[in-house]
Design a protein around this motif. Structure first.
Motif, PDB file in Angstrom:
ATOM      1  N   UNK A  70      33.573  36.505  44.120  1.00 41.48           N
ATOM      2  CA  UNK A  70      32.402  37.285  44.512  1.00 41.48           C
ATOM      3  C   UNK A  70      32.614  37.794  45.929  1.00 41.48           C
ATOM      4  N   UNK A  71      32.326  39.078  46.126  1.00 43.94           N
ATOM      5  CA  UNK A  71      32.380  39.667  47.460  1.00 43.94           C
ATOM      6  C   UNK A  71      31.011  39.630  48.109  1.00 43.94           C
ATOM      7  N   UNK A  93      26.579  28.653  41.067  1.00 44.24           N
ATOM      8  CA  UNK A  93      27.192  29.053  39.803  1.00 44.24           C
ATOM      9  C   UNK A  93      28.657  28.645  39.700  1.00 44.24           C
ATOM     10  N   UNK A  94      29.138  27.943  40.709  1.00 42.89           N
ATOM     11  CA  UNK A  94      30.503  27.417  40.639  1.00 42.89           C
ATOM     12  C   UNK A  94      31.592  28.412  40.973  1.00 42.89           C
ATOM     13  N   UNK A  95      31.243  29.509  41.655  1.00 48.58           N
ATOM     14  CA  UNK A  95      32.267  30.466  42.097  1.00 48.58           C
ATOM     15  C   UNK A  95      33.172  29.763  43.112  1.00 48.58           C
ATOM     16  N   UNK A  96      34.479  29.817  42.894  1.00 48.90           N
ATOM     17  CA  UNK A  96      35.376  29.116  43.814  1.00 48.90           C
ATOM     18  C   UNK A  96      36.238  30.035  44.670  1.00 48.90           C
ATOM     19  N   UNK A  97      35.989  31.355  44.587  1.00 52.70           N
ATOM     20  CA  UNK A  97      36.641  32.308  45.490  1.00 52.70           C
ATOM     21  C   UNK A  97      35.581  33.292  45.971  1.00 52.70           C
ATOM     22  N   UNK A  98      35.424  33.394  47.286  1.00 47.19           N
ATOM     23  CA  UNK A  98      34.488  34.361  47.854  1.00 47.19           C
ATOM     24  C   UNK A  98      35.227  35.215  48.873  1.00 47.19           C
ATOM     25  N   UNK A  99      35.101  36.530  48.704  1.00 42.33           N
ATOM     26  CA  UNK A  99      35.649  37.491  49.646  1.00 42.33           C
ATOM     27  C   UNK A  99      34.533  37.884  50.602  1.00 42.33           C
ATOM     28  N   UNK A 110      30.730  25.849  56.453  1.00 43.12           N
ATOM     29  CA  UNK A 110      30.487  24.450  56.044  1.00 43.12           C
ATOM     30  C   UNK A 110      30.095  24.326  54.578  1.00 43.12           C
ATOM     31  N   UNK A 111      29.239  25.235  54.103  1.00 43.67           N
ATOM     32  CA  UNK A 111      28.818  25.210  52.702  1.00 43.67           C
ATOM     33  C   UNK A 111      29.992  25.506  51.788  1.00 43.67           C
ATOM     34  N   UNK A 112      30.802  26.492  52.147  1.00 40.06           N
ATOM     35  CA  UNK A 112      31.965  26.837  51.335  1.00 40.06           C
ATOM     36  C   UNK A 112      32.935  25.660  51.255  1.00 40.06           C
ATOM     37  N   UNK A 113      33.197  25.034  52.382  1.00 40.19           N
ATOM     38  CA  UNK A 113      34.130  23.907  52.407  1.00 40.19           C
ATOM     39  C   UNK A 113      33.597  22.730  51.589  1.00 40.19           C
ATOM     40  N   UNK A 114      32.313  22.486  51.698  1.00 39.22           N
ATOM     41  CA  UNK A 114      31.683  21.380  50.964  1.00 39.22           C
ATOM     42  C   UNK A 114      31.862  21.534  49.458  1.00 39.22           C
ATOM     43  N   UNK A 115      31.852  22.774  48.987  1.00 41.42           N
ATOM     44  CA  UNK A 115      31.932  23.032  47.552  1.00 41.42           C
ATOM     45  C   UNK A 115      33.311  23.505  47.101  1.00 41.42           C
ATOM     46  N   UNK A 116      34.301  23.406  47.977  1.00 40.16           N
ATOM     47  CA  UNK A 116      35.672  23.742  47.599  1.00 40.16           C
ATOM     48  C   UNK A 116      35.906  25.212  47.343  1.00 40.16           C
ATOM     49  N   UNK A 117      35.108  26.069  47.971  1.00 40.92           N
ATOM     50  CA  UNK A 117      35.252  27.516  47.795  1.00 40.92           C
ATOM     51  C   UNK A 117      36.404  28.030  48.660  1.00 40.92           C
ATOM     52  N   UNK A 118      37.292  28.808  48.064  1.00 39.93           N
ATOM     53  CA  UNK A 118      38.361  29.465  48.814  1.00 39.93           C
ATOM     54  C   UNK A 118      37.800  30.776  49.381  1.00 39.93           C
ATOM     55  N   UNK A 119      37.999  30.974  50.665  1.00 40.31           N
ATOM     56  CA  UNK A 119      37.433  32.137  51.348  1.00 40.31           C
ATOM     57  C   UNK A 119      38.542  33.099  51.756  1.00 40.31           C
ATOM     58  N   UNK A 120      38.391  34.358  51.331  1.00 36.08           N
ATOM     59  CA  UNK A 120      39.282  35.441  51.750  1.00 36.08           C
ATOM     60  C   UNK A 120      38.447  36.374  52.616  1.00 36.08           C
ATOM     61  N   UNK A 121      38.798  36.495  53.895  1.00 36.34           N
ATOM     62  CA  UNK A 121      38.008  37.334  54.792  1.00 36.34           C
ATOM     63  C   UNK A 121      38.734  38.636  55.073  1.00 36.34           C
ATOM     64  N   UNK A 122      38.033  39.752  54.925  1.00 31.67           N
ATOM     65  CA  UNK A 122      38.614  41.071  55.166  1.00 31.67           C
ATOM     66  C   UNK A 122      38.602  41.388  56.658  1.00 31.67           C
ATOM     67  N   UNK A 123      39.742  41.834  57.175  1.00 29.14           N
ATOM     68  CA  UNK A 123      39.880  42.137  58.597  1.00 29.14           C
ATOM     69  C   UNK A 123      40.589  43.473  58.779  1.00 29.14           C
ATOM     70  N   UNK A 139      42.446  32.523  53.416  1.00 27.35           N
ATOM     71  CA  UNK A 139      43.328  33.691  53.413  1.00 27.35           C
ATOM     72  C   UNK A 139      42.571  34.849  54.039  1.00 27.35           C
ATOM     73  N   UNK A 140      43.304  35.878  54.431  1.00 22.96           N
ATOM     74  CA  UNK A 140      42.656  37.082  54.922  1.00 22.96           C
ATOM     75  C   UNK A 140      43.210  38.288  54.189  1.00 22.96           C
ATOM     76  N   UNK A 141      42.403  39.337  54.163  1.00 21.50           N
ATOM     77  CA  UNK A 141      42.822  40.625  53.621  1.00 21.50           C
ATOM     78  C   UNK A 141      42.898  41.581  54.795  1.00 21.50           C
ATOM     79  N   UNK A 142      44.091  42.099  55.063  1.00 17.76           N
ATOM     80  CA  UNK A 142      44.305  42.984  56.196  1.00 17.76           C
ATOM     81  C   UNK A 142      44.138  44.433  55.750  1.00 17.76           C
ATOM     82  N   UNK A 143      43.124  45.108  56.269  1.00 13.64           N
ATOM     83  CA  UNK A 143      42.812  46.485  55.865  1.00 13.64           C
ATOM     84  C   UNK A 143      43.403  47.481  56.848  1.00 13.64           C
ATOM     85  N   UNK A 144      44.361  48.269  56.376  1.00 15.45           N
ATOM     86  CA  UNK A 144      44.925  49.325  57.201  1.00 15.45           C
ATOM     87  C   UNK A 144      44.011  50.533  57.271  1.00 15.45           C
TER      88      UNK A 144
END
Length: 329
Positions: A70-71, A93-99, A110-123, A139-144
């Motif tokens: 989910x973004x 809802x158990x989403x484990x990847x959030x962009x 803290x909430x993401x870490x508590x629930x084992x959510x992997x976070x990809x941040x756009x930069x 992880x990060x997403x590098x936007x050119x």
């Protein structure tokens, strides 16, 4: 098959991510990308309410048993948005990847870490990526500068930004902006990225929930058919060049304020473009990469082609350029 630390971290088959796109990141597209081995992404704020997001998550699960995310893009809006409620629904809802994109994701970490959510941040800058890494994102997403949507204010293209990020980051990162085919994936990997994030390319696919006339406009568009709006406001956005966006740019460049263009750039008008197919009805985001998009395949066809072409480039075309050299006597 291309496997690395990014695919292993997310449990996906291919290092290809469908970025979150307003009005586009819905269940049919996200599920199709995930079923093809990539990572599909639902766009939280495409849904009118947090409960609508819950329903869209459940609809996506009916269409795929593969990982999807989910973004959540946190940006200034005309009307207040209950970001906390959208986050809670995704986690519940158990989403484990959030962009995440836009504002700093720190309040939610803290909430993401508590629930084992992997976070990809756009930069859009290496300094922002390093800050996100310190916050604990996975992880990060590098936007050119080539990307659709918000390219930041530094105007650094991917050819420089990606290796610059590779030199500084220790966490996985994916490259975004200007990617549409196997050539792009091979190039991103060569520059140090762990995969690619695509938006515009996924808009022009069979399962994309936008009007066929918009998809065809992307196919017919060139790399010259985008324009940068909101530059004087330092909230730059890359959009399709049309009558609406050109008028808005002219107003702002002549000293106008946001209030003077608000009627032109309203999100409801952009949504109408995607729903009705009138590409002049409003401002809509698209990347320079439309210049190398030539068809409207299924997501399975597209992703298989990208992986096949990237593999051929890496294993054959580039390898065949290497020649044995004799030692200097």
């Amino acid at each position: 098959m291309i496997k690395n630390r990014f695919t292993e971290m997310l449990g996906i088959e291919h290092p290809i991510v469908q970025g979150g796109m307003q009005w586009v990141g819905r269940a049919p597209l996200a599920a199709a990308v995930s079923n093809a081995g990539g990572l599909g992404i639902l766009t939280a704020l495409t849904q009118p309410t947090p409960e609508d997001l819950r329903n869209e998550i459940r609809k996506t699960r009916e269409l795929t048993d593969k990982p999807f995310g989910v973004n959540l893009t946190i940006l200034p809006t005309i009307n207040p948005v209950p970001y906390d409620e959208y986050v809670k629904v995704a986690v519940d809802e158990g989403i484990n990847v959030i962009e995440t994109a836009g504002a700093n994701p720190e309040p939610y970490m803290p909430l993401f870490k508590e629930h084992g959510v992997k976070v990809i941040h756009k930069c859009t800058a290496v300094r922002h990526a390093l800050k996100a890494e310190k916050l604990g994102v996975d992880a990060v997403s590098i936007d050119g500068f080539e990307c659709a949507g918000h390219p930041g204010e530094d105007d650094i293209p991917g050819l420089v930004l990606i290796p610059a990020a590779a030199d500084k980051l220790s966490i996985p990162f994916i490259a975004s902006g200007g990617f549409a085919d196997g050539r792009g994936l091979a190039a991103a990997l060569a520059l140090g990225a762990d995969g690619i994030n695509m938006g515009t390319r996924f808009m022009a696919t069979a399962e994309s929930p936008i009007h066929e006339d918009v998809k065809q406009a992307i196919v017919e568009g060139t790399e010259l058919d985008t324009i940068l709006n909101f530059r004087p406001l330092r909230n730059t956005v890359r959009v399709r060049k049309n009558q609406v966006s050109t008028e808005a740019v002219e107003i702002l460049n002549n000293g106008g304020k946001f209030e003077d263009v608000q009627h032109l750039v309203a999100g409801a008008r952009g949504r109408k473009v995607f729903e009705d197919g009138d590409i002049e009805a409003g401002q809509w985001t698209v990347g320079m990469v439309q210049g190398i998009i030539n068809d409207i395949p299924t997501n399975e066809e597209l992703i298989n082609r990208i992986i096949s072409d990237a593999t051929e480039i890496i294993q054959n075309r580039l390898a065949n350029m290497l020649t044995a050299t004799s030692p200097v006597s």
